[in-house]
Design a protein around this motif. Sequence first.
Motif, PDB file in Angstrom:
ATOM      1  N   UNK A 112       0.828  -1.210   0.000  1.00 28.73           N
ATOM      2  CA  UNK A 112       0.000   0.000   0.000  1.00 28.73           C
ATOM      3  C   UNK A 112       0.860   1.258   0.000  1.00 28.73           C
ATOM      4  N   UNK A 113       1.905   1.265   0.798  1.00 30.93           N
ATOM      5  CA  UNK A 113       2.791   2.431   0.867  1.00 30.93           C
ATOM      6  C   UNK A 113       3.462   2.694  -0.483  1.00 30.93           C
ATOM      7  N   UNK A 114       3.894   1.638  -1.131  1.00 29.51           N
ATOM      8  CA  UNK A 114       4.564   1.812  -2.426  1.00 29.51           C
ATOM      9  C   UNK A 114       3.566   2.293  -3.478  1.00 29.51           C
ATOM     10  N   UNK A 115       2.416   1.634  -3.556  1.00 28.70           N
ATOM     11  CA  UNK A 115       1.408   2.056  -4.535  1.00 28.70           C
ATOM     12  C   UNK A 115       0.994   3.508  -4.291  1.00 28.70           C
ATOM     13  N   UNK A 116       0.790   3.871  -3.020  1.00 31.74           N
ATOM     14  CA  UNK A 116       0.381   5.238  -2.691  1.00 31.74           C
ATOM     15  C   UNK A 116       1.461   6.242  -3.110  1.00 31.74           C
ATOM     16  N   UNK A 117       2.721   5.931  -2.840  1.00 30.76           N
ATOM     17  CA  UNK A 117       3.791   6.872  -3.221  1.00 30.76           C
ATOM     18  C   UNK A 117       3.888   7.002  -4.741  1.00 30.76           C
ATOM     19  N   UNK A 118       3.684   5.903  -5.457  1.00 24.77           N
ATOM     20  CA  UNK A 118       3.713   5.965  -6.921  1.00 24.77           C
ATOM     21  C   UNK A 118       2.503   6.731  -7.457  1.00 24.77           C
ATOM     22  N   UNK A 119       1.359   6.514  -6.853  1.00 23.95           N
ATOM     23  CA  UNK A 119       0.141   7.204  -7.290  1.00 23.95           C
ATOM     24  C   UNK A 119       0.239   8.708  -7.037  1.00 23.95           C
ATOM     25  N   UNK A 120       0.911   9.094  -5.971  1.00 22.93           N
ATOM     26  CA  UNK A 120       1.040  10.512  -5.623  1.00 22.93           C
ATOM     27  C   UNK A 120       2.168  11.215  -6.377  1.00 22.93           C
ATOM     28  N   UNK A 121       3.041  10.443  -7.023  1.00 26.05           N
ATOM     29  CA  UNK A 121       4.169  11.013  -7.751  1.00 26.05           C
ATOM     30  C   UNK A 121       3.683  11.653  -9.052  1.00 26.05           C
ATOM     31  N   UNK A 122       3.761  12.965  -9.119  1.00 28.16           N
ATOM     32  CA  UNK A 122       3.250  13.703 -10.279  1.00 28.16           C
ATOM     33  C   UNK A 122       4.075  13.477 -11.543  1.00 28.16           C
ATOM     34  N   UNK A 123       5.279  12.978 -11.399  1.00 23.07           N
ATOM     35  CA  UNK A 123       6.127  12.733 -12.566  1.00 23.07           C
ATOM     36  C   UNK A 123       5.751  11.435 -13.284  1.00 23.07           C
ATOM     37  N   UNK A 124       5.046  10.566 -12.601  1.00 27.52           N
ATOM     38  CA  UNK A 124       4.643   9.292 -13.203  1.00 27.52           C
ATOM     39  C   UNK A 124       3.387   9.543 -14.019  1.00 27.52           C
ATOM     40  N   UNK A 125       3.471   9.218 -15.273  1.00 30.11           N
ATOM     41  CA  UNK A 125       2.348   9.435 -16.183  1.00 30.11           C
ATOM     42  C   UNK A 125       1.717   8.101 -16.561  1.00 30.11           C
ATOM     43  N   UNK A 126       1.178   7.419 -15.537  1.00 26.17           N
ATOM     44  CA  UNK A 126       0.577   6.105 -15.761  1.00 26.17           C
ATOM     45  C   UNK A 126      -0.550   5.889 -14.755  1.00 26.17           C
ATOM     46  N   UNK A 127      -1.658   5.325 -15.226  1.00 25.02           N
ATOM     47  CA  UNK A 127      -2.741   5.022 -14.286  1.00 25.02           C
ATOM     48  C   UNK A 127      -2.502   3.728 -13.499  1.00 25.02           C
TER      49      UNK A 127
END
Length: 170
Positions: A24-39
């Motif tokens: 959950x922590x990893x997914x949340x950090x990736x989801x919150x990362x504005x540089x990642x352009x992926x759903x």
Amino acid sequence: MEQLKQKLKQAEEFENSGKLLHALQIYRSLADDEEINSPLPVIKLAQLYEKLGRAEVSIKTLEEFLEENPDDKKARRFFLQFLIKQKQYQKAIDVANLLSKEDDPSIYTLVGLAYYYLEDYEMAKVNFEAYLTSKDKNLLAEAYFYIASCNFKMAKLDEALKYIKKSEVL
């Protein structure tokens, strides 16, 4: 992109080994990362929330992502399917209205399912029939089956029999 793949793989390993909070922590950090352009991280996060029995958080997470990324078709389609799975049929229909059924004719079947479970058999039938006239032919048996079921529910037994036979052949 490679870093995203590595972090997703790490989160999936945590998830598979039962360490759901780590995932959950990893997914949340990736989801919150504005540089990642992926759903993908958002979708994975929503699925994990669902696994944790927090479907309402999944829905909120997907809604927030789609507010910021209204043109993301992959996330919107996932959200549509997720809403149907969560029995939020009217909301699913509303989400489907933002997708192009011509680009993805299987949306007709999802909308048809939503109407079917809302017991609006006439609208369900209209959507399943629209799917039958589309270029996509992957879900023909299911479409015929649901049209038969709609006709049966509306006491149109001869029509129901006609479509159930088509479904059976496929």
